[in-house]
Motif scaffolding. Structure first.
Motif, PDB file in Angstrom:
ATOM      1  N   ASP A  14       0.837  -1.199   0.000  1.00 11.35           N
ATOM      2  CA  ASP A  14       0.000   0.000   0.000  1.00 11.35           C
ATOM      3  C   ASP A  14       0.878   1.257   0.000  1.00 11.35           C
ATOM      4  OD1 ASP A  14      -1.538   2.225   0.940  1.00 11.35           O
ATOM      5  OD2 ASP A  14      -3.053   0.860   1.716  1.00 11.35           O
ATOM      6  N   PHE A  70       0.428   4.622  -7.469  1.00 16.08           N
ATOM      7  CA  PHE A  70      -0.800   4.843  -8.234  1.00 16.08           C
ATOM      8  C   PHE A  70      -2.051   4.502  -7.431  1.00 16.08           C
ATOM      9  CE2 PHE A  70       2.773   3.825 -10.970  1.00 16.08           C
ATOM     10  CZ  PHE A  70       2.840   4.994 -11.717  1.00 16.08           C
ATOM     11  N   ASN A  71      -1.861   4.257  -6.141  1.00 16.44           N
ATOM     12  CA  ASN A  71      -2.974   3.888  -5.262  1.00 16.44           C
ATOM     13  C   ASN A  71      -3.756   2.683  -5.790  1.00 16.44           C
ATOM     14  OD1 ASN A  71      -2.394   5.942  -3.456  1.00 16.44           O
ATOM     15  ND2 ASN A  71      -3.662   7.419  -4.541  1.00 16.44           N
ATOM     16  N   LEU A  78      -3.178  -0.405  -4.830  1.00 15.91           N
ATOM     17  CA  LEU A  78      -3.265  -1.427  -3.791  1.00 15.91           C
ATOM     18  C   LEU A  78      -3.703  -0.762  -2.503  1.00 15.91           C
ATOM     19  CD1 LEU A  78       0.049  -3.003  -4.684  1.00 15.91           C
ATOM     20  CD2 LEU A  78      -1.812  -4.464  -4.008  1.00 15.91           C
ATOM     21  N   LEU A  79      -4.699  -1.310  -1.870  1.00 11.77           N
ATOM     22  CA  LEU A  79      -5.160  -0.736  -0.616  1.00 11.77           C
ATOM     23  C   LEU A  79      -5.189  -1.809   0.454  1.00 11.77           C
ATOM     24  CD1 LEU A  79      -8.242   1.293  -1.899  1.00 11.77           C
ATOM     25  CD2 LEU A  79      -5.997   2.198  -1.347  1.00 11.77           C
ATOM     26  N   LEU A 134      -6.627  -2.860  -7.359  1.00 11.76           N
ATOM     27  CA  LEU A 134      -7.487  -2.197  -8.338  1.00 11.76           C
ATOM     28  C   LEU A 134      -6.770  -2.238  -9.695  1.00 11.76           C
ATOM     29  CD1 LEU A 134      -8.297   0.684  -5.906  1.00 11.76           C
ATOM     30  CD2 LEU A 134      -9.979  -0.953  -6.734  1.00 11.76           C
ATOM     31  N   GLU A 175      -7.354  -1.513 -12.723  1.00 16.80           N
ATOM     32  CA  GLU A 175      -7.405  -0.381 -13.663  1.00 16.80           C
ATOM     33  C   GLU A 175      -6.378   0.689 -13.304  1.00 16.80           C
ATOM     34  OE1 GLU A 175     -10.189  -1.574 -12.236  1.00 16.80           O
ATOM     35  OE2 GLU A 175     -10.985  -2.633 -13.979  1.00 16.80           O
ATOM     36  N   LEU A 176      -5.987   0.750 -12.045  1.00 23.38           N
ATOM     37  CA  LEU A 176      -5.030   1.774 -11.636  1.00 23.38           C
ATOM     38  C   LEU A 176      -3.586   1.280 -11.707  1.00 23.38           C
ATOM     39  CD1 LEU A 176      -6.923   3.244  -8.547  1.00 23.38           C
ATOM     40  CD2 LEU A 176      -6.604   4.341 -10.752  1.00 23.38           C
ATOM     41  N   HIS A 190      -0.033   0.161 -12.883  1.00 21.27           N
ATOM     42  CA  HIS A 190       0.821   0.495 -14.020  1.00 21.27           C
ATOM     43  C   HIS A 190       1.871  -0.592 -14.285  1.00 21.27           C
ATOM     44  CE1 HIS A 190      -1.164   4.286 -13.776  1.00 21.27           C
ATOM     45  NE2 HIS A 190      -0.352   4.890 -14.609  1.00 21.27           N
ATOM     46  N   GLU A 211      -8.247   0.732 -19.337  1.00 23.98           N
ATOM     47  CA  GLU A 211      -8.085   2.173 -19.181  1.00 23.98           C
ATOM     48  C   GLU A 211      -6.712   2.678 -19.580  1.00 23.98           C
ATOM     49  OE1 GLU A 211      -9.364   3.644 -15.397  1.00 23.98           O
ATOM     50  OE2 GLU A 211     -11.088   2.302 -15.370  1.00 23.98           O
TER      51      GLU A 211
END
Lengths: 112, 290
Positions: free
Chosen positions: B79, B84-85, B87-88, B97, B99-100, B102, B146
């Protein structure tokens, strides 16, 4: 019930922030105790990516029962919120927090 | 040599120029073999003007982490390292996530418990078509994906491996000035910026010029729809020492031919004369004389 509203300020007369991920403040009202507190979310303006999930994470830590916001969370944030098991109500843009809370109580907001 | 056809503003004529230029130079003597690559992966449209046989097809994958709840020790490092946030850490679970993500591998490589192995996820496909006179490569992102950059990067890698840079590769680039066009431009030897002589065209051209200068790219301008608007684009190019290599005329006939999915230069001599100027310019670039 614990209710979180996305807010532009830190008191009941502040406007609802219609954005979820980039909301300035999370305003949490505890109905049983009749107390509120605010969480400053303004640092999220620096996040180029994933503002929604980050705010959703803060929300998750607050563990509320209800979220009241304007436009509603985007896809990524919604995926995180789903984990938090809470009810989301949208359509509170252009209202103050006070107005949004009574609109919620009167069943006038849209369930997300 | 790779030539990127780019623009700040969308709809200025990148595809029109790319497809006509590639066809035109593929018919010229003493020019290297031409390849057209459509790397506007979110909406590739050069293919609409090409008739040929598909000779190669490949699915493209990107790699994203998959959380292993058994191995995870809940340290939260993933995290913290994710830029790119994507992983939470939420309580005892880690949420990915895709889509976020990279595909930078930081979380996966740094995880002390090896609880985030990278797993392939389909993002799109690449195909090669043999068109009359040249090879056409098209990369297309799947609906719902995305991120264009990983597919663009893999497509450029494909071109570089397979063609060894002997050919002249014309790249129909994504519009704008953000990551997708930068990925194309930073891997190209020269950039042609297509614009139109209007205030809007000038505004977005100046953004594209700033972008190219920021990443140290060699570029020149082609003005499309020459005859409309005003002289501000020309003045801007003069003031900033930017070469205008051609002025494609604004003619109703060109729009009609385009709408029929046909090539313009065989029917419009004024257009062909401008393509000739670009070809001469590129020839000099290839020889290293400009």
């Amino acid at each position: 019930m614990k209710i979180v509203l996305t807010a532009k300020g830190e008191d009941w007369d502040a406007q609802i922030d219609p954005r979820f991920g980039r909301a300035d403040f999370l305003f949490m009202y505890d109905e049983e105790k009749d107390e509120f507190k605010t969480i400053d979310n303004t640092d999220i303006q620096n996040a180029a990516h994933g503002a929604g999930p980050q705010t959703a994470k803060k929300l998750f830590e607050l563990a509320p029962d209800v979220l009241i916001t304007g436009n509603g969370p985007g896809g990524n944030a919604a995926a995180v919120i789903e984990k938090a098991n809470l009810s989301v109500f949208t359509g509170a843009q252009n209202m103050t927090l006070k107005e949004a809370y009574s609109a919620y109580k009167d069943g006038k907001l849209t369930a997300f | 040599m790779k030539i990127a056809v780019a623009s700040g503003k969308g709809g200025t004529g990148k595809t029109t120029l790319s497809i006509n230029l590639t066809n035109y130079i593929s018919g010229m003597e003493d020019f290297p073999a031409a390849i057209l690559a459509d790397l506007d992966v979110e909406e590739p449209n050069s293919g609409l003007f090409i008739d040929g046989e598909t000779i190669f097809k490949e699915e493209k994958y990107k790699y994203i982490p998959e959380w292993d709840s058994e191995k995870c020790t809940n340290c939260g490092l993933c995290d913290r390292v994710c830029n790119f946030n994507a992983l939470l850490k939420m309580g005892k679970t880690v949420m990915v996530l895709p889509e976020l993500c990279h595909s930078c591998y930081a979380c996966s490589e740094l995880c002390p418990a090896a609880a985030l192995p990278m797993k392939p996820q389909r993002m799109g496909g690449l195909k090669e078509i043999q068109a009359p006179g040249f090879r056409f490569i098209e990369s297309r992102l799947d609906i719902g994906q995305e991120q264009a950059v990983p597919l663009i990067a893999q497509s450029i890698e494909h071109i570089e491996k397979k063609y060894e840079n002997k050919e002249l590769v014309v790249i129909d680039s994504p519009p704008g000035t953000s990551c997708p066009v930068i990925e194309v431009a930073k891997n190209s030897d020269f950039i042609i910026l297509v614009t139109e002589p209007t205030p809007f065209g000038l505004h977005d051209l100046s953004l594209a010029v700033d972008t190219m200068r920021e990443i140290n790219r060699d570029f020149a301008v082609v003005i499309n729809r020459w005859g409309i608007g005003n002289d501000e684009v020309v003045k801007y190019c003069d003031d900033n020492n930017i070469e205008i290599i051609a002025r494609l005329p604004n003619m109703r006939r060109i729009a009609e031919i385009y709408s029929e999915g046909k090539l313009i230069y065989p029917e419009v001599p004024e257009f062909k004369a401008e393509l000739y100027k670009i070809a001469v310019f590129l020839k000099k670039k290839l020889e290293g004389t400009v």
